[in-house]
Design a protein around this motif. Sequence first.
Motif, PDB file in Angstrom:
ATOM      1  N   CYS A  56      37.986  47.368  43.777  1.00  0.00           N
ATOM      2  CA  CYS A  56      36.795  46.763  44.068  1.00  0.00           C
ATOM      3  C   CYS A  56      37.095  45.205  43.938  1.00  0.00           C
ATOM      4  O   CYS A  56      38.522  44.985  43.506  1.00  0.00           O
ATOM      5  N   THR A  57      36.255  44.313  44.395  1.00  0.00           N
ATOM      6  CA  THR A  57      36.954  43.011  44.445  1.00  0.00           C
ATOM      7  C   THR A  57      36.634  42.204  43.285  1.00  0.00           C
ATOM      8  O   THR A  57      37.426  41.258  43.220  1.00  0.00           O
ATOM      9  N   THR A  76      42.471  44.663  47.280  1.00  0.00           N
ATOM     10  CA  THR A  76      42.238  43.698  48.143  1.00  0.00           C
ATOM     11  C   THR A  76      43.455  43.171  48.550  1.00  0.00           C
ATOM     12  O   THR A  76      43.508  42.845  49.787  1.00  0.00           O
TER      13      THR A  76
END
Length: 122
Positions: A56-57, A76
């Motif tokens: 996830c970010t 990312t």
Amino acid sequence: MGVEVVQVSGRVQREYVDGAIRAVKGGAGGELAEGWIASAAEALRDQGAQVVIAACTEIPLVSRAAARVLPLVDSTEALVDATLSRLSGPEPEDFVPGDGDGRLSSSARTNLAGCEGPNLRR
């Protein structure tokens, strides 16, 4: 490919991962969130994981300590690498670049013509 996916338990997800994500989103991050993500990486290692994917970010922002537990893939960064690779490769003959109207274009690899939405361009 011979890959087995291992996930943290619901308890580890709630107590450590979700807490770290909330901390980052709230602007806190820091050592506490780093420790929570490292604890989640330890739980994965204990289940036999050999690599952890920060998928996830928020997690990559607090994953330095986790990277000392297991090798860590920043999803990312992987997406950026894949995007740059695709952009530097040869263009398919039927690729139609976006015209900035927020509509997706059709390409040989992705046929999403007619889909609409903010920031959706290929």
